[in-house]
Design a protein around this motif. Structure first.
Motif, PDB file in Angstrom:
ATOM      1  N   THR A 151     -29.254  56.978  33.679  1.00  0.00           N
ATOM      2  CA  THR A 151     -27.954  57.435  33.196  1.00  0.00           C
ATOM      3  C   THR A 151     -26.878  56.408  33.534  1.00  0.00           C
ATOM      4  O   THR A 151     -27.069  55.527  34.374  1.00  0.00           O
ATOM      5  CB  THR A 151     -27.583  58.775  33.827  1.00  0.00           C
ATOM      6  OG1 THR A 151     -27.358  58.584  35.233  1.00  0.00           O
ATOM      7  CG2 THR A 151     -28.693  59.804  33.634  1.00  0.00           C
ATOM      8  N   MET A 152     -25.717  56.556  32.912  1.00  0.00           N
ATOM      9  CA  MET A 152     -24.613  55.653  33.210  1.00  0.00           C
ATOM     10  C   MET A 152     -24.171  55.803  34.661  1.00  0.00           C
ATOM     11  O   MET A 152     -23.844  54.810  35.328  1.00  0.00           O
ATOM     12  CB  MET A 152     -23.452  55.913  32.250  1.00  0.00           C
ATOM     13  CG  MET A 152     -22.342  54.885  32.326  1.00  0.00           C
ATOM     14  SD  MET A 152     -22.867  53.182  31.929  1.00  0.00           S
ATOM     15  CE  MET A 152     -23.275  53.337  30.173  1.00  0.00           C
ATOM     16  N   ASP A 153     -24.164  57.033  35.166  1.00  0.00           N
ATOM     17  CA  ASP A 153     -23.803  57.244  36.568  1.00  0.00           C
ATOM     18  C   ASP A 153     -24.768  56.502  37.495  1.00  0.00           C
ATOM     19  O   ASP A 153     -24.348  55.929  38.508  1.00  0.00           O
ATOM     20  CB  ASP A 153     -23.828  58.737  36.911  1.00  0.00           C
ATOM     21  CG  ASP A 153     -22.627  59.487  36.348  1.00  0.00           C
ATOM     22  OD1 ASP A 153     -21.654  58.829  35.920  1.00  0.00           O
ATOM     23  OD2 ASP A 153     -22.665  60.730  36.340  1.00  0.00           O
ATOM     24  N   ILE A 157     -26.339  42.166  35.125  1.00  0.00           N
ATOM     25  CA  ILE A 157     -26.230  43.442  34.411  1.00  0.00           C
ATOM     26  C   ILE A 157     -27.086  43.494  33.149  1.00  0.00           C
ATOM     27  O   ILE A 157     -27.017  42.608  32.287  1.00  0.00           O
ATOM     28  CB  ILE A 157     -24.763  43.702  34.026  1.00  0.00           C
ATOM     29  CG1 ILE A 157     -23.894  43.769  35.289  1.00  0.00           C
ATOM     30  CG2 ILE A 157     -24.631  44.983  33.207  1.00  0.00           C
ATOM     31  CD1 ILE A 157     -22.410  43.688  34.997  1.00  0.00           C
ATOM     32  N   HIS A 158     -27.890  44.545  33.063  1.00  0.00           N
ATOM     33  CA  HIS A 158     -28.497  45.018  31.822  1.00  0.00           C
ATOM     34  C   HIS A 158     -28.190  46.507  31.716  1.00  0.00           C
ATOM     35  O   HIS A 158     -27.791  47.131  32.700  1.00  0.00           O
ATOM     36  CB  HIS A 158     -30.010  44.796  31.816  1.00  0.00           C
ATOM     37  CG  HIS A 158     -30.421  43.354  31.787  1.00  0.00           C
ATOM     38  ND1 HIS A 158     -30.574  42.648  30.622  1.00  0.00           N
ATOM     39  CD2 HIS A 158     -30.707  42.483  32.795  1.00  0.00           C
ATOM     40  CE1 HIS A 158     -30.940  41.404  30.900  1.00  0.00           C
ATOM     41  NE2 HIS A 158     -31.023  41.277  32.216  1.00  0.00           N
ATOM     42  N   VAL A 159     -28.379  47.081  30.535  1.00  0.00           N
ATOM     43  CA  VAL A 159     -28.082  48.496  30.340  1.00  0.00           C
ATOM     44  C   VAL A 159     -29.298  49.172  29.718  1.00  0.00           C
ATOM     45  O   VAL A 159     -29.932  48.620  28.808  1.00  0.00           O
ATOM     46  CB  VAL A 159     -26.851  48.697  29.428  1.00  0.00           C
ATOM     47  CG1 VAL A 159     -26.489  50.173  29.349  1.00  0.00           C
ATOM     48  CG2 VAL A 159     -25.657  47.904  29.946  1.00  0.00           C
ATOM     49  N   ARG A 160     -29.608  50.360  30.207  1.00  0.00           N
ATOM     50  CA  ARG A 160     -30.772  51.101  29.726  1.00  0.00           C
ATOM     51  C   ARG A 160     -30.320  52.354  28.986  1.00  0.00           C
ATOM     52  O   ARG A 160     -29.420  53.064  29.431  1.00  0.00           O
ATOM     53  CB  ARG A 160     -31.667  51.475  30.913  1.00  0.00           C
ATOM     54  CG  ARG A 160     -32.917  52.247  30.532  1.00  0.00           C
ATOM     55  CD  ARG A 160     -33.888  52.401  31.702  1.00  0.00           C
ATOM     56  NE  ARG A 160     -34.690  51.196  31.876  1.00  0.00           N
ATOM     57  CZ  ARG A 160     -34.491  50.290  32.817  1.00  0.00           C
ATOM     58  NH1 ARG A 160     -33.524  50.441  33.690  1.00  0.00           N
ATOM     59  NH2 ARG A 160     -35.260  49.226  32.895  1.00  0.00           N
ATOM     60  N   GLU A 161     -30.956  52.610  27.844  1.00  0.00           N
ATOM     61  CA  GLU A 161     -30.725  53.855  27.115  1.00  0.00           C
ATOM     62  C   GLU A 161     -31.450  55.002  27.814  1.00  0.00           C
ATOM     63  O   GLU A 161     -32.327  54.797  28.657  1.00  0.00           O
ATOM     64  CB  GLU A 161     -31.237  53.725  25.673  1.00  0.00           C
ATOM     65  CG  GLU A 161     -30.551  52.646  24.851  1.00  0.00           C
ATOM     66  CD  GLU A 161     -29.210  53.083  24.285  1.00  0.00           C
ATOM     67  OE1 GLU A 161     -28.813  54.251  24.527  1.00  0.00           O
ATOM     68  OE2 GLU A 161     -28.563  52.254  23.610  1.00  0.00           O
ATOM     69  N   LEU A 162     -31.103  56.225  27.447  1.00  0.00           N
ATOM     70  CA  LEU A 162     -31.711  57.393  28.081  1.00  0.00           C
ATOM     71  C   LEU A 162     -33.198  57.519  27.786  1.00  0.00           C
ATOM     72  O   LEU A 162     -33.913  58.217  28.506  1.00  0.00           O
ATOM     73  CB  LEU A 162     -30.979  58.667  27.639  1.00  0.00           C
ATOM     74  CG  LEU A 162     -29.546  58.815  28.170  1.00  0.00           C
ATOM     75  CD1 LEU A 162     -28.899  60.065  27.599  1.00  0.00           C
ATOM     76  CD2 LEU A 162     -29.532  58.850  29.693  1.00  0.00           C
ATOM     77  N   MET A 166     -22.371  50.415  24.887  1.00  0.00           N
ATOM     78  CA  MET A 166     -22.908  50.746  26.207  1.00  0.00           C
ATOM     79  C   MET A 166     -22.469  49.721  27.243  1.00  0.00           C
ATOM     80  O   MET A 166     -22.097  50.071  28.376  1.00  0.00           O
ATOM     81  CB  MET A 166     -24.432  50.821  26.144  1.00  0.00           C
ATOM     82  CG  MET A 166     -24.995  51.965  25.321  1.00  0.00           C
ATOM     83  SD  MET A 166     -24.952  53.527  26.224  1.00  0.00           S
ATOM     84  CE  MET A 166     -26.282  53.271  27.411  1.00  0.00           C
ATOM     85  N   PHE A 167     -22.498  48.450  26.875  1.00  0.00           N
ATOM     86  CA  PHE A 167     -22.053  47.402  27.789  1.00  0.00           C
ATOM     87  C   PHE A 167     -20.560  47.536  28.078  1.00  0.00           C
ATOM     88  O   PHE A 167     -20.124  47.365  29.225  1.00  0.00           O
ATOM     89  CB  PHE A 167     -22.358  46.020  27.204  1.00  0.00           C
ATOM     90  CG  PHE A 167     -23.812  45.619  27.308  1.00  0.00           C
ATOM     91  CD1 PHE A 167     -24.256  44.854  28.368  1.00  0.00           C
ATOM     92  CD2 PHE A 167     -24.736  46.019  26.353  1.00  0.00           C
ATOM     93  CE1 PHE A 167     -25.587  44.478  28.475  1.00  0.00           C
ATOM     94  CE2 PHE A 167     -26.068  45.659  26.448  1.00  0.00           C
ATOM     95  CZ  PHE A 167     -26.495  44.879  27.512  1.00  0.00           C
TER      96      PHE A 167
END
Length: 352
Positions: free
Chosen positions: A38-40, A59-64, A74-75
């Motif tokens: 999650t974003m949190d 930093i990388h970002v993961r989807e749910l 998202m970034f």
């Protein structure tokens, strides 16, 4: 880099900057206990690494659904929250965005040049974006032992093959345009270099005035087309790096700690996190936070201080740019370009 007789004394070295890479884009949920979803959880991972002693966040970002995100929204959201949660950290976007395959059997690949250029438009803007120089094989599993990936998604034959065959696409069409866009948006490039040949390409860019700024880079010792784990290769790379550059050591799996220990002793900086490693010792898992804590402990044993966030920004020269090739060469402690008609080896300019 030049070493005096007293260069190994910790009081003469820069304070240690610890990069944390806690978002593990190659892994899927369940591969590691501390993968944020999650974003949190993304934000909390940054806070935890910062509290442990890390001052640079990769930093990388993961989807749910567990896969790496390729959505700029998202970034943007994560960057905004990180600016509030860890304002003193150097925020560094992984320039690949995500190289993980979408589905089992799909290719693991870096995204198109146009998509990767979009990271220069992230808002709030990051302090850095990592940049690859020259197209190169990136077989991240070549140095993995079976035990390294046992029970993870990469142990599946289709995923394993995808990462075995991965290539970093980063030819001149990419890096020339990318450097231009990063400069236009006041974002520092963080060079991810696989070998001395790539370092030489960066030097040529500096000498031609294509890039005029601080030289902040990682020596990426992950094998499979990148540097390997031979200490002599590491030492030679350190020797070839300009005196005014900022060098961080990056390795993979259980080689991370010993390679970083060498880097700490030499006065370089280090990177850790679940993107690079899952293990403390054979069969014993290790979280990103625990890896940061381990670097703090090693540095403490050698007497080397840990940089604060503000000190890391100063060491990295965040926000600093130079006017031309001559100024860049001088700032990096490199000999000037050859003057017309000048024979022999060049010397640094000395005012009489």
């Amino acid at each position: 880099m030049h070493f005096f007789d007293d260069s190994l004394y910790p009081e003469n070295q820069e304070k240690l900057v610890i990069q944390a890479a806690p978002y593990g884009p190659e892994w899927l949920p369940g591969d590691a206990d501390d993968l944020p979803l999650t974003m949190d959880e993304h934000v909390q991972a940054a806070v935890d690494c910062y509290n442990a002693g890390a001052t640079v966040l990769h930093i990388h970002v993961r989807e749910l659904d567990g896969h790496g995100s390729k959505r700029m929204s998202m970034f943007n959201e994560l960057m905004g929250r990180l600016r509030e949660a860890v304002p003193d950290m150097v925020l560094q976007i992984g320039g690949s965005i995500s190289f993980a395959p979408e589905d089992e059997g799909a290719d693991a690949k870096w995204l198109s040049y146009d998509t990767r250029h979009m990271v220069a438009e992230i808002s709030p803007r990051p302090d850095q974006v990592t940049i690859a120089i020259n197209t190169n094989q990136m077989n991240i599993v070549e140095l993995f032992d079976d035990e390294d990936i046992e029970g993870t998604s990469i142990a599946k034959p289709a995923y394993y093959k995808a990462y075995r065959d991965m290539v970093v696409e980063a030819g001149p069409d990419f890096y020339l345009e990318h450097l231009k866009r990063l400069r236009a948006n006041d974002i520092q490039p963080h060079f991810q270099l696989a070998n001395t040949a790539q370092l030489e390409t960066v030097e040529r860019l500096i000498r031609k005035g294509v890039y005029s700024g601080p030289l902040v880079l990682n020596y990426v010792a992950i094998g499979g087309g990148f540097a390997g784990r031979h200490p002599a290769d590491l030492i030679e790379f350190v020797r070839r790096v300009p005196d005014g550059a900022v060098l961080t050591i990056e390795a993979s799996m259980r080689a991370v700690a010993p390679m970083n220990a060498i880097g700490i002793a030499l006065g370089a900086h280090v990177r850790v996190g679940n993107e690079d490693n899952l293990w403390r010792r054979k069969g014993e898992r290790m979280s990103s936070v625990q890896q940061v804590e381990q670097m703090v402990q090693i540095a403490g044993a050698l007497g080397r201080e840990i940089a604060t966030g503000q000190e890391a920004k100063k060491i990295y020269k965040i926000g600093e740019w130079y006017s031309d090739a001559d100024e860049t060469l001088a700032q990096l402690g490199m000999v000037p370009n050859r003057r017309p008609g000048r024979r022999g080896f060049m010397l640094r300019d000395v005012k009489s």
